[in-house]
Design an enzyme around this catalytic site. Structure first.
Site, PDB file in Angstrom:
ATOM      1  N   TYR A 173       1.015  -1.119   0.206  1.00  0.00           N
ATOM      2  CA  TYR A 173      -0.123  -0.125  -0.032  1.00  0.00           C
ATOM      3  C   TYR A 173       0.835   1.440  -0.100  1.00  0.00           C
ATOM      4  O   TYR A 173       1.995   1.167  -0.314  1.00  0.00           O
ATOM      5  CB  TYR A 173      -0.747   0.013   1.074  1.00  0.00           C
ATOM      6  N   ARG A 221       3.008  -1.172  10.939  1.00  0.00           N
ATOM      7  CA  ARG A 221       2.983  -2.644  10.612  1.00  0.00           C
ATOM      8  C   ARG A 221       3.758  -2.240   9.420  1.00  0.00           C
ATOM      9  O   ARG A 221       3.459  -1.632   8.775  1.00  0.00           O
ATOM     10  CB  ARG A 221       1.387  -2.933  10.047  1.00  0.00           C
ATOM     11  N   ALA A 313      -4.437 -13.869  13.114  1.00  0.00           N
ATOM     12  CA  ALA A 313      -5.665 -13.624  12.246  1.00  0.00           C
ATOM     13  C   ALA A 313      -6.571 -15.022  12.099  1.00  0.00           C
ATOM     14  O   ALA A 313      -7.659 -15.111  12.767  1.00  0.00           O
ATOM     15  CB  ALA A 313      -5.506 -13.080  10.905  1.00  0.00           C
ATOM     16  N   CYS A 343     -11.717 -18.308   4.622  1.00  0.00           N
ATOM     17  CA  CYS A 343     -11.822 -16.713   5.071  1.00  0.00           C
ATOM     18  C   CYS A 343     -11.485 -15.649   4.450  1.00  0.00           C
ATOM     19  O   CYS A 343     -12.441 -14.828   3.988  1.00  0.00           O
ATOM     20  CB  CYS A 343     -11.163 -16.933   6.660  1.00  0.00           C
TER      21      CYS A 343
END
Length: 673
Positions: A173, A221, A313, A343
């Site tokens: 990102y 992060r 997670a 998931c």
């Protein structure tokens, strides 16, 4: 009682101005809920806090409309309405004594902004990850605006009550794009040298601290190497330099296929060798993931100084009460993640996540389901006969028994059904946890009687005298090739060379080489069978109308590794081709685009096209006068293992007490006069 060995997992730890109650940290992870389903999101995160996760974080949370990941669902803190919705999550987490965290996110050039229609932003102009258009190159005014947006989002996070605020510099990102020497060759103070490429991160950390003050901790992060796996030393030095601005480091690696790797290829604690140096480098608390399911592995990470917090997670999705079960000495009740990535797949499909192991995931608000509690039946319940002890039958038996219903469970062979077969494919042994956990629970439920080796006919079922019947008789792969490409099947497949996946996984002898596997379904079975047979020395041709091997497994982060493995094993891969039938010693192939007919050698054909529900008993018992008769799982509608378990769980909850319609989250417009 808890084994005192695990006490270190329950020691509080201060992170900046706040204190985490234990060492269980649910890292930010996608949910498929985001800003479109805030009530579902709050309820799901609240259940995790109830289950003992000391820190519960949001998914990626957009700071501005120029960071729009549609169609992927994401959270947002753009305005006061978003603040109120995110406050609901924080409140739900706080209700159980946990800290709530939010991950502030800007997608940069990776985001296509198909909803907001704002130009994407980035250090340089690059193609979007998902669309044929590019972002604008950020100038000084854009960078100033970004800092303002990030600060405003941090202030909203503080107003919403969050205890941990993330600066997100990973996963390709925007901030990771600034860090990347390939994507950031800017000639100004924000590009070129490593110090320049890290400047924006330092500024956002300073801005965030100024915004939130001593109300919340700051987490970052970040990856420990560049995208190509290099530059670890410089990255480590940078982490040390920014440590005074950071309260906790959430560290990972650029290889998402390892970080989020399926159990087929990646095992527990896979990041340890990559991130073990960070704690000593920063002298700050460190969290990282590793699909941790073993309490001993978790404890080892702490004792050896690898981590301060056990990041999770997927394990928190499979069992939201994992920490509580360790705390209470119920380790054998932990519902372990199997690493199937269903998931993650559903977030990629734009739907709220679900879980193979945990059928209540995503249903906490929508249907009011809780992973550890089911409503008891009032009064004495008549027994229920369940025929079939695959995943659906076992789930129904566990759930009914927990409601106080006596259960008789009859299985033609040994419990396991399709899971036992699929777990024989290379790398899938952890999928056996689906069966093992449910069998373990049944041993604690005396009202369940299991009869293996008991094939039931309609007459047998009637003779039991039990008038409440559930049929979990599963499905079998069709031999006639019926599927998307040939809805009516292929008559020529009625041939001694044809074998079904079920037959092969049950040990049937092949009729000869080469083996032609026709994948018209697109999930993992055909590719897994090609892997299995090629590994045994068979010549294998894999045929699919899709453009890649096991196309749907792109959603489960398996596709590229599956295709690479088949290439390494020497499997002949024929994409864009449809098996049209069998000829003498050959398989007939039609081009999926032009229809041009070719032939390839074929000693055995295995169609992986669709499955036939094994619902004969259901038809035979229609007029038997039973009080209730239900098909559940694959016998009702063949699908994923997750579908079968969810269907069975819902049927067991609804037994004698019909469920209300699921709640919906959507705007409702008032009628105008």
């Amino acid at each position: 009682m808890r084994d005192p060995r695990f006490d270190p997992l329950f020691q509080p730890l201060q992170i900046g101005p706040v204190t985490a109650p234990n060492r269980f940290w649910q890292v930010p992870h996608c949910t498929g809920m985001g800003n479109q389903h805030p009530a579902s999101l709050a309820a799901m995160r609240g259940v995790k806090a109830e289950g003992g996760w000391g820190v519960v974080n949001s998914e990626y949370c957009s700071i501005h409309p120029s960071s729009d990941d549609t169609p992927a669902p994401y959270a947002s803190l753009w305005d006061d309405g978003d603040t109120a919705n995110m406050a609901a999550m924080a409140d739900a987490v706080h209700a159980h004594g946990a800290l709530a965290g939010v991950e502030l996110w800007h997608g940069g050039g990776r985001s296509a902004n198909v909803l907001s229609r704002q130009p994407s932003l980035g250090p340089e102009s690059i193609l979007s990850a998902t669309a044929p258009w590019q972002n604008q190159t950020m100038d000084r005014q854009d960078i100033k605006a970004l800092r303002d947006w990030h600060r405003a989002a941090a202030l909203r996070a503080r107003a919403a009550g969050f205890d941990v605020v993330y600066v997100y510099a990973a996963h390709t990102y925007l901030l990771a794009q600034f860090l990347d020497p390939v994507l950031n060759r800017r000639p100004d103070a924000y590009g070129g040298s490593f110090d320049n490429r890290t400047r924006l991160i330092r500024e956002l950390l300073e801005d965030t601290r100024d915004a939130i003050g001593d109300r919340a901790a700051i987490a970052i992060r970040i990856e420990v190497t560049d995208e190509d796996g290099g530059n670890q030393t410089a990255r480590a030095e940078f982490l040390g330099r920014i440590a005074p601005l950071v309260d906790v480091f959430d560290v990972t690696i650029p290889d998402y296929g390892t970080e989020m790797g399926p159990s087929r290829f990646v095992k527990e604690a896979a990041l340890e060798t990559h991130i073990a140096h960070v704690r000593a480098t920063t002298a700050r608390p460190v969290v990282s993931v590793g699909r941790f399911t073993s309490p001993d592995t978790m404890l080892s990470q702490l004792r050896r100084g690898i981590l301060d917090f056990i990041g999770a997670a997927r394990p928190s999705i499979a069992d939201p009460f994992l920490p509580a079960k360790i705390r209470d000495g119920r380790i054998d009740d932990i519902r372990e993640c199997i690493g199937c990535n269903i998931c993650y797949a559903h977030d990629g499909l734009g739907a709220p996540i679900r879980c193979t192991q945990n059928p209540t995931m995503g249903e906490e608000w929508r249907q009011g389901w809780h992973p550890e509690r089911v409503p008891a039946l009032i009064g004495q319940a008549d027994p229920v006969l369940i025929v079939g002890a695959g995943p659906a039958g076992l789930e129904a038996a566990v759930t009914l028994a927990r409601r106080g219903v006596p259960v008789v469970l009859a299985e033609a062979g040994e419990p396991g059904g399709r899971v036992t077969r699929e777990a024989r494919l290379p790398g899938l042994s952890e999928w056996n946890r689906v069966i093992d956990w449910r069998l373990g629970q049944l041993k604690k439920l005396p009202q369940v009687t299991v009869y293996p080796g008991s094939r039931m006919t309609a007459a047998d079922i009637i003779d039991t005298g039990i008038r409440q019947v559930m049929l979990a008789t599963g499905s079998l792969w069709r031999a006639d090739g019926r599927g998307r490409s040939a809805p009516g099947g292929m008559a020529s497949l009625a041939d001694p060379r044809t074998r079904t996946p079920d037959q092969v996984l049950d040990g049937a002898v092949l009729s000869g080489d080469p083996v032609v596997i026709f994948d018209d379904e697109g999930y993992h079975i055909a590719a897994g069978l090609a892997d299995l047979l090629a590994s045994k020395g068979h010549a294998v041709s894999y045929v699919t109308p899709a453009g890649t091997v096991a196309e749907w497994t792109a959603y489960t982060v398996e596709q590229s590794r599956l295709q690479a493995r088949l290439i390494r094993l020497g499997v002949t891969i024929l994409t864009g081709q449809i098996v049209a039938g069998l000829g003498p010693g050959t398989a007939l192939l039609d081009c999926a685009y032009t229809g041009r007919r070719t032939e390839i050698a074929c000693g055995t054909l295995m169609p992986v096209t669709s499955r036939e529900p094994q619902d004969g008993l259901w038809h035979d018992l229609q007029d038997a006068g039973l009080a209730s008769l239900q098909r559940i799982g694959d016998a009702r509608a063949p699908g994923l293992i997750a579908h079968a378990i969810h269907d069975a769980h819902g049927a067991a909850r609804a037994h004698l007490t019909p469920l209300p319609p699921p709640k919906r989250e959507r705007p409702v417009l008032g009628r105008q006069p």
